[in-house]
Design an enzyme around this catalytic site. Structure first.
Site, PDB file in Angstrom:
ATOM      1  N   GLU A 178       0.839  -1.149   0.020  1.00  0.00           N
ATOM      2  CA  GLU A 178      -0.198   0.014   0.029  1.00  0.00           C
ATOM      3  C   GLU A 178       0.819   1.380   0.027  1.00  0.00           C
ATOM      4  OE1 GLU A 178      -3.229   1.571   3.535  1.00  0.00           O
ATOM      5  OE2 GLU A 178      -1.505   0.137   4.122  1.00  0.00           O
ATOM      6  N   ASP A 210      15.108  -2.223  13.236  1.00  0.00           N
ATOM      7  CA  ASP A 210      15.802  -1.381  12.345  1.00  0.00           C
ATOM      8  C   ASP A 210      15.397   0.125  12.358  1.00  0.00           C
ATOM      9  OD1 ASP A 210      17.873  -0.215  10.504  1.00  0.00           O
ATOM     10  OD2 ASP A 210      16.900  -1.193   8.765  1.00  0.00           O
TER      11      ASP A 210
END
Ligand code: ADP
Length: 298
Positions: free
Chosen positions: A98, A202
């Site tokens: 998306e 991360d």
């Protein structure tokens, strides 16, 4: 820009995947990824799609990113781009998700974001690690499950980076210092066994943003279950959200003793990874962090 041959096979694939004709859509570079080429596939009549495009051999990285996004999506307080699919095509590999019109976190978003991250860090797993291995940037990140945090952190985080650093020519004395640190960890810090919580993995500031309604949004993860402080440490490594973010976070999950020493340990993994991925520009941070840790721990 995308080569026409790659664009065409990508649009054919997207059309089949989504059951809508994307063959006349266009691609424009979107965001500034450190690792992948990223594009918005757009046309006036259709919803935009965000794609990462890489070499044919990169499918595993995209599949693991998709699994990570799906895990993060379990946290209701955080928005994560919905994964549409990943595939190896004839001339490239691709991950489609998306498209979200992302914006930088402003002061007014910080408290909600900090609280949302604390919600994520309240989701516990069965042990440290994850079912499958994944990636941190382009580097392999080894998981599996372990019940001792420091054994996990030494063996599956620092040691693989140490091996890579040796292959990249890191000097012997520094490798020996790293070995000394690895030997010290389970003994000196073994008392600290934090809850194994769901991590982004991360979480530098470039992987956090807000959607148009101001909802905290995370992407580009390297998910596993481990110490929440690893995400907090990384959130401060390359720019950081403001104080309101951390205040709101610590209202839910208070600071624990010894966090500043652990912050150096958690930074070290990413400094080593940056040295391995991007070169000697990061050697100074490795040396400095390692020296500080050895001073404190030995
Ligand atoms: P890389 O894997 O190369 O590090 P990222 O996942 O960080 O790439 O994406 C690069 C940039 O693209 C991000 O910094 C962000 O601005 C933007 N981006 C990431 N995911 C989306 C998305 N689903 N929709 C729109 N923009 C995105």
């Amino acid at each position: 820009m995308l080569d026409t041959r790659i664009l065409n096979e990508l649009l054919d694939w997207l059309s089949d995947l989504l059951g809508t004709d994307y063959r006349t859509a266009q691609a424009r570079p979107s965001g500034a990824g450190c690792i992948n080429e990223t594009y918005e596939i757009y046309s006036q009549q259709l919803d935009s799609v965000f794609v990462k495009v890489g070499p044919v051999g990169q499918l595993d990285m995209y599949e693991k990113e998709a699994l990570g996004l799906q895990l993060l999506d379990q946290c209701p307080a955080i928005r994560v781009p919905a994964v549409l699919g990943a595939a190896r095509l004839q001339h490239c590999s691709v991950l489609a998700m998306e498209f979200i019109a992302l914006a930088a976190i402003k002061a007014r978003h910080e408290a909600r974001f900090g609280e949302a991250l604390a919600q994520l860090h309240s989701m516990q797993g069965k042990a440290y690690g994850l079912e499958h291995n994944n990636y941190i940037g382009r580097s392999h990140q080894i998981n599996g499950w372990h019940t001792d945090w420091w054994v996990f952190y030494a063996e599956r985080r620092l040691l693989p980076q140490r091996k890579l650093a040796q292959a990249k020519g890191m000097r012997r004395a520094l490798l020996q210092d790293l070995d000394r640190l690895l030997g010290l960890l389970p003994h000196t810090l073994g008392w600290y066994q934090p809850p194994a919580v769901l991590l982004h993995g991360d979480l530098w500031s470039g992987n956090m943003a807000v959607d148009p309604s101001g909802t905290p949004t995370l992407f580009d993860p390297a998910v596993y279950y481990g110490d929440a402080e690893t995400d907090l440490a990384m959130s401060r490594m390359f720019g950081a959200p403001g104080a309101a973010f951390y205040e709101a976070y610590h209202t839910v999950l208070p600071l624990r003793d010894g966090h500043s020493l652990r912050r150096n340990l958690y930074d070290l993994y990413h400094w080593l990874n940056h040295f391995n991925l991007f070169g000697v520009g990061y050697l100074g941070q490795v040396e400095h962090t390692l020296a500080a840790l050895l001073r404190e721990l030995s």
